[in-house]
Design an enzyme around this catalytic site. Structure first.
Site, mmCIF file in Angstrom:
data_model
loop_
_atom_site.group_PDB
_atom_site.id
_atom_site.type_symbol
_atom_site.label_atom_id
_atom_site.label_comp_id
_atom_site.label_asym_id
_atom_site.label_seq_id
_atom_site.Cartn_x
_atom_site.Cartn_y
_atom_site.Cartn_z
ATOM 1 N N HIS A 268 -20.354 35.073 50.657
ATOM 2 C CA HIS A 268 -21.142 34.372 49.443
ATOM 3 C C HIS A 268 -21.687 35.309 48.762
ATOM 4 O O HIS A 268 -21.927 36.613 49.125
ATOM 5 C CB HIS A 268 -22.350 33.539 50.138
ATOM 6 C CG HIS A 268 -22.997 32.873 49.143
ATOM 7 N ND1 HIS A 268 -23.824 33.016 48.290
ATOM 8 C CD2 HIS A 268 -22.770 31.455 48.890
ATOM 9 C CE1 HIS A 268 -24.387 32.188 47.619
ATOM 10 N NE2 HIS A 268 -23.647 31.040 47.811
ATOM 11 N N ASP A 325 -19.977 25.402 52.831
ATOM 12 C CA ASP A 325 -18.679 24.521 52.917
ATOM 13 C C ASP A 325 -18.030 24.617 54.259
ATOM 14 O O ASP A 325 -16.923 24.041 54.565
ATOM 15 C CB ASP A 325 -17.610 24.854 51.735
ATOM 16 C CG ASP A 325 -18.495 24.757 50.306
ATOM 17 O OD1 ASP A 325 -19.015 23.638 50.212
ATOM 18 O OD2 ASP A 325 -18.370 25.656 49.596
HETATM 19 N N1 CMC Z 1 -12.065 36.000 53.063
HETATM 20 C C1 CMC Z 1 -11.401 37.154 52.874
HETATM 21 N N2 CMC Z 1 -12.052 38.032 52.226
HETATM 22 C C2 CMC Z 1 -13.136 37.799 51.512
HETATM 23 C C3 CMC Z 1 -13.710 36.662 51.290
HETATM 24 C C4 CMC Z 1 -13.049 35.515 52.258
HETATM 25 N N3 CMC Z 1 -13.733 34.253 51.989
HETATM 26 N N4 CMC Z 1 -14.770 36.600 50.837
HETATM 27 C C5 CMC Z 1 -14.629 37.724 50.084
HETATM 28 N N5 CMC Z 1 -14.121 38.651 50.788
HETATM 29 C C6 CMC Z 1 -13.684 40.053 50.665
HETATM 30 C C7 CMC Z 1 -13.306 40.548 49.239
HETATM 31 O O1 CMC Z 1 -11.865 40.454 49.249
HETATM 32 C C8 CMC Z 1 -13.885 41.915 49.033
HETATM 33 O O2 CMC Z 1 -13.231 42.684 49.807
HETATM 34 P P1 CMC Z 1 -12.922 44.342 49.256
HETATM 35 O O3 CMC Z 1 -14.122 44.892 48.792
HETATM 36 O O4 CMC Z 1 -12.331 44.878 50.449
HETATM 37 O O5 CMC Z 1 -11.959 44.155 47.956
HETATM 38 C C9 CMC Z 1 -15.141 41.442 49.493
HETATM 39 O O6 CMC Z 1 -15.237 40.645 50.625
HETATM 40 C C10 CMC Z 1 -16.294 41.030 48.512
HETATM 41 O O7 CMC Z 1 -15.860 40.000 47.908
HETATM 42 P P2 CMC Z 1 -15.917 39.500 46.422
HETATM 43 O O8 CMC Z 1 -14.788 38.740 46.058
HETATM 44 O O9 CMC Z 1 -16.422 40.694 45.513
HETATM 45 O O10 CMC Z 1 -17.157 38.492 46.657
HETATM 46 P P3 CMC Z 1 -17.673 37.370 45.598
HETATM 47 O O11 CMC Z 1 -19.339 37.482 45.664
HETATM 48 O O12 CMC Z 1 -16.994 37.900 44.268
HETATM 49 O O13 CMC Z 1 -17.130 35.876 45.971
HETATM 50 C C11 CMC Z 1 -16.859 33.984 47.192
HETATM 51 C C12 CMC Z 1 -17.815 35.242 46.614
HETATM 52 C C13 CMC Z 1 -17.700 33.059 47.411
HETATM 53 C C14 CMC Z 1 -15.934 33.427 45.891
HETATM 54 C C15 CMC Z 1 -15.977 34.400 47.837
HETATM 55 O O14 CMC Z 1 -16.657 35.005 48.977
HETATM 56 C C16 CMC Z 1 -14.767 33.552 48.480
HETATM 57 O O15 CMC Z 1 -13.837 33.563 47.808
HETATM 58 N N6 CMC Z 1 -15.020 32.745 49.588
HETATM 59 C C17 CMC Z 1 -14.077 31.586 50.035
HETATM 60 C C18 CMC Z 1 -14.334 30.382 49.194
HETATM 61 C C19 CMC Z 1 -15.621 29.760 49.739
HETATM 62 O O16 CMC Z 1 -15.951 29.349 50.935
HETATM 63 N N7 CMC Z 1 -16.371 29.257 48.556
HETATM 64 C C20 CMC Z 1 -17.678 28.870 48.773
HETATM 65 C C21 CMC Z 1 -18.676 29.398 48.371
HETATM 66 S S1 CMC Z 1 -20.484 29.009 49.069
HETATM 67 C C22 CMC Z 1 -20.759 27.507 48.471
HETATM 68 C C23 CMC Z 1 -20.025 26.992 46.882
HETATM 69 O O17 CMC Z 1 -20.418 27.849 45.887
HETATM 70 O O18 CMC Z 1 -19.449 26.134 46.943
#
Ligand code: CMC
Length: 388
Positions: A268, A325
């Site tokens: 998140h 989720d």
């Molecule tokens: N699985 C594997 N690695 C992850 C994940 C994940 N679900 N989420 C983040 N990371 C890693 C990412 O690869 C990065 O690693 P590095 O620094 O080595 O490159 C690090 O964690 C930071 O990630 P980010 O992409 O900068 O994080 P963000 O804040 O931009 O993204 C997110 C947030 C929710 C989009 C992401 O965590 C994600 O894609 N999660 C899976 C989809 C999901 O469950 N979404 C629902 C979010 S909660 C409720 C909603 O909004 O619906």
């Protein structure tokens, strides 16, 4: 533009002041209008919470009654709109169909599209809240080839939605009550989440003075993506894929760590220790699954997957925890919702938040059109061929 700060994904940009929702990501705190989510989840109803989120205060009994009656009185949709919904591809993704249907509300109700007229915005608020469950249920009924069920003015908001969706197949008695309570609680937990992608979208679209229907339809579209609301469907598909392929949890997590895929339902932008909503939902998931005779294999798989990820330094170092989720899909599935309806339930829950932010923005003294800047990294000036 050399003075502007580059902030991809707006991770460090506050674009407005808001009184609606407070989040402390480090401490896992979420409050609507000051009330902790844990209290609202257990003691409030979806309609009461919706009122709180939209109007700023918990309703007095008379106010709640009036709100609820207005929603009942407005739950139906015009016959032409029903025909329009029925004419859309019945096997299309419900989120696409719902966004389209919400967009057309502006055309069916063009007496409530002026953002500068408070009475019109209020009327549109009631119409959106009242009609979205009717629209969603109709789209679901069409998708399974069943005739739509009209709203029943004798039923409360959540019961009515369940009834319009499942008809005679809706559970009754004790199970029916648990089912209603669970759906209500899930909707409460989704009611607002400050400037998430879809709510930010509603504000951005609304900042151009687009009407509330257009803005909310845009929110539905933003929610549909798997990084946002679409994650609940994606989690279930991920669990099914793990089950069906027979891959071990360890091997699956290796693929995630190799960046071949993301662990859906994890991570998140704001919560870096835990998501307070997911705690409530995990408890609810056990309750719902206990009420069914067959132990749910996907829930068991989800529990194992969560435990394995939480012991793995890849996830702990990046502060990745289960989000809202992760377990909702397992619950919705047990209740009989197909996976392409999961994000629709999220949309019904998030609607009060979208509406509240749209309305708050209109009264913001700092209101102006949303218009971010960019850092240009393209070509320098060049000559058109033949022009020297
Ligand atoms: N699985 C594997 N690695 C992850 C994940 C994940 N679900 N989420 C983040 N990371 C890693 C990412 O690869 C990065 O690693 P590095 O620094 O080595 O490159 C690090 O964690 C930071 O990630 P980010 O992409 O900068 O994080 P963000 O804040 O931009 O993204 C997110 C947030 C929710 C989009 C992401 O965590 C994600 O894609 N999660 C899976 C989809 C999901 O469950 N979404 C629902 C979010 S909660 C409720 C909603 O909004 O619906």
């Amino acid at each position: 533009t050399g003075m502007t700060t580059l902030d991809p994904g707006f991770g460090n940009t506050a674009s407005c002041s808001s009184k609606i929702t407070y989040i402390d990501g480090a401490a896992g705190i979420l409050r609507y209008r000051g009330y902790p989510i844990e209290d609202l989840a257990v003691h409030s109803t979806f309609l009461e919470t919706a009122y709180l989120v939209i109007y700023g205060e918990l309703p007095e009994p008379g106010q709640l009654k009036e709100f609820s009656e207005k929603l009942r009185d407005n739950a139906d949709i015009p016959a032409e709109m029903g025909a329009f919904i029925d004419a859309m591809p019945r096997n299309g993704h419900p989120m696409a169909l719902i966004a389209s249907a919400v967009n057309t509300l502006a055309a069916y109700y063009d007496d409530s599209v002026d953002p500068d007229d408070e009475d019109q915005v209020e009327l549109a608020t009631i119409r959106l809240m009242a009609k979205l469950p009717t629209i969603a249920a109709r789209i679901y009924r069409n998708s399974i080839g069943e005739t739509p069920i009209e709203p029943d003015a004798a039923l409360d908001y959540v019961d009515n939605f369940i009834r319009m969706t499942f008809g005679d197949k809706a559970p009754t008695g004790e199970l029916g009550e648990l089912f209603n309570k669970a759906v209500g609680m899930l909707l409460v937990l989704h009611a607002d989440h400050e400037l998430n992608c879809s709510t930010a979208t509603v504000r951005v679209v609304g900042s151009s003075k687009a009407d509330i229907y257009a803005s909310v339809a845009s929110g539905v579209n933003a929610l549909s993506g798997p990084s946002h609301g679409g994650a609940n469907q994606a989690v279930l598909e991920m669990l099914e894929e793990i089950r069906d392929s027979g891959i071990s949890i360890e091997d699956f997590l290796e693929k995630v760590k190799a960046r071949e895929m993301r662990l859906m339902g994890f991570g998140h932008r704001v919560y870096k220790n835990f998501d307070p909503r997911s705690k409530e939902i995990k408890v609810l998931a056990s309750q719902i699954l206990d009420s069914h005779d067959n132990p749910d294999e996907l829930f068991a798989l989800a529990l194992k997957l969560e435990a394995a990820a939480l012991q793995d330094s890849y996830f702990t170092e990046r502060k990745l925890y289960p989000n809202v989720d992760f377990y909702t899909g397992v619950i919705y599935r047990t209740m009989g919702f197909p996976s392409n309806m999961f994000t629709v339930l999220f949309a019904i829950g998030r609607l009060p938040g979208w509406v509240a932010h749209y309305r708050e923005q209109l009264h913001d003294p700092a209101f102006r059109i949303a218009r971010p800047r960019q850092h240009y990294v393209g070509s320098d000036e060049r000559r058109y061929p033949g022009q020297g």
